[in-house]
Scaffold this motif. Structure first.
Motif, PDB file in Angstrom:
ATOM      1  N   ASN A  98       8.215   7.447 -11.219  1.00 55.13           N
ATOM      2  CA  ASN A  98       8.253   8.206  -9.833  1.00 55.13           C
ATOM      3  C   ASN A  98       7.452   9.463 -10.156  1.00 55.13           C
ATOM      4  OD1 ASN A  98      10.214   9.648 -11.687  1.00 55.13           O
ATOM      5  ND2 ASN A  98      11.353  10.410  -9.933  1.00 55.13           N
TER       6      ASN A  98
ATOM      7  N   TYR B  10      -7.505   8.231  -8.351  1.00 55.03           N
ATOM      8  CA  TYR B  10      -6.945   8.481  -9.621  1.00 55.03           C
ATOM      9  C   TYR B  10      -7.598   7.630 -10.555  1.00 55.03           C
ATOM     10  CZ  TYR B  10      -3.676  11.623  -7.685  1.00 55.03           C
ATOM     11  OH  TYR B  10      -2.951  12.595  -6.848  1.00 55.03           O
TER      12      TYR B  10
ATOM     13  N   TRP C  46      -0.763   4.544  -6.045  1.00 52.51           N
ATOM     14  CA  TRP C  46      -0.619   4.391  -4.741  1.00 52.51           C
ATOM     15  C   TRP C  46      -2.159   5.004  -3.894  1.00 52.51           C
ATOM     16  CZ3 TRP C  46       5.141   5.483  -3.320  1.00 52.51           C
ATOM     17  CH2 TRP C  46       5.871   4.341  -4.041  1.00 52.51           C
ATOM     18  N   VAL C  47      -2.687   6.186  -4.473  1.00 50.12           N
ATOM     19  CA  VAL C  47      -3.466   6.834  -3.704  1.00 50.12           C
ATOM     20  C   VAL C  47      -5.088   6.598  -4.531  1.00 50.12           C
ATOM     21  CG1 VAL C  47      -4.356   9.343  -2.974  1.00 50.12           C
ATOM     22  CG2 VAL C  47      -1.749   8.560  -3.232  1.00 50.12           C
TER      23      VAL C  47
ATOM     24  N   ASP D  66       1.857  -1.903  -9.004  1.00 56.85           N
ATOM     25  CA  ASP D  66       2.089  -0.597  -9.556  1.00 56.85           C
ATOM     26  C   ASP D  66       2.961  -0.410 -10.695  1.00 56.85           C
ATOM     27  OD1 ASP D  66       4.366  -1.150  -7.926  1.00 56.85           O
ATOM     28  OD2 ASP D  66       4.158   0.813  -7.054  1.00 56.85           O
TER      29      ASP D  66
ATOM     30  N   LYS E  47       3.869   7.739 -10.038  1.00 59.36           N
ATOM     31  CA  LYS E  47       3.436   6.662  -9.102  1.00 59.36           C
ATOM     32  C   LYS E  47       2.451   6.909  -8.154  1.00 59.36           C
ATOM     33  CE  LYS E  47       7.092   7.975  -5.821  1.00 59.36           C
ATOM     34  NZ  LYS E  47       8.252   7.316  -5.092  1.00 59.36           N
ATOM     35  N   LYS E  48       2.161   8.303  -7.852  1.00 63.00           N
ATOM     36  CA  LYS E  48       0.996   8.428  -6.809  1.00 63.00           C
ATOM     37  C   LYS E  48      -0.672   7.983  -7.482  1.00 63.00           C
ATOM     38  CE  LYS E  48      -0.945  12.788  -4.655  1.00 63.00           C
ATOM     39  NZ  LYS E  48      -0.698  14.080  -4.585  1.00 63.00           N
ATOM     40  N   MET E  49      -0.660   8.157  -8.595  1.00 60.49           N
ATOM     41  CA  MET E  49      -2.058   7.618  -9.186  1.00 60.49           C
ATOM     42  C   MET E  49      -2.119   6.080  -9.030  1.00 60.49           C
ATOM     43  SD  MET E  49      -1.574   7.363 -13.595  1.00 60.49           S
ATOM     44  CE  MET E  49      -1.562   9.215 -13.461  1.00 60.49           C
TER      45      MET E  49
END
Length: 89
Positions: free
Chosen positions: A40, A51, A47-48, A20, A43-45
């Motif tokens: 931060n 995206y 980890w999930v 990441d 980071k969701k893009m």
């Protein structure tokens, strides 16, 4: 290719980086994210699933590893620049 601060991608990815972080730094290098972007907030893009931008950047890292430009540590999902010259034959 160099960033505004003069760093090349081989310098940015000289040490092992988690997938990441490596993808995020590649995104900054390519101009996808502004240089002052905080990890931060995006980071969701990475980890999930689902995206497209995060998937594309990690896929690019994988392709660079397949081509021998990067080394990939499969166990820890890390990447770094391959210091050995690429075999073009």
């Amino acid at each position: 290719m160099r960033t505004d601060d003069g760093m090349e991608l081989k310098d940015i990815l000289a040490d092992w980086r988690d997938y990441d972080d490596a993808a995020f730094r590649l995104g900054i290098f390519l101009g996808v994210f502004p240089p002052d972007q905080r990890f931060n907030l995006v980071k969701k893009m990475f980890w999930v699933d689902g995206y497209p931008l995060g998937d594309m950047l990690v896929d690019l890292l994988d392709r660079m590893a397949q081509a021998g430009v990067l080394l990939k540590d499969e166990d820890d999902a890390r990447y770094k620049w391959n210091p050995a010259p690429i075999d073009l034959s």
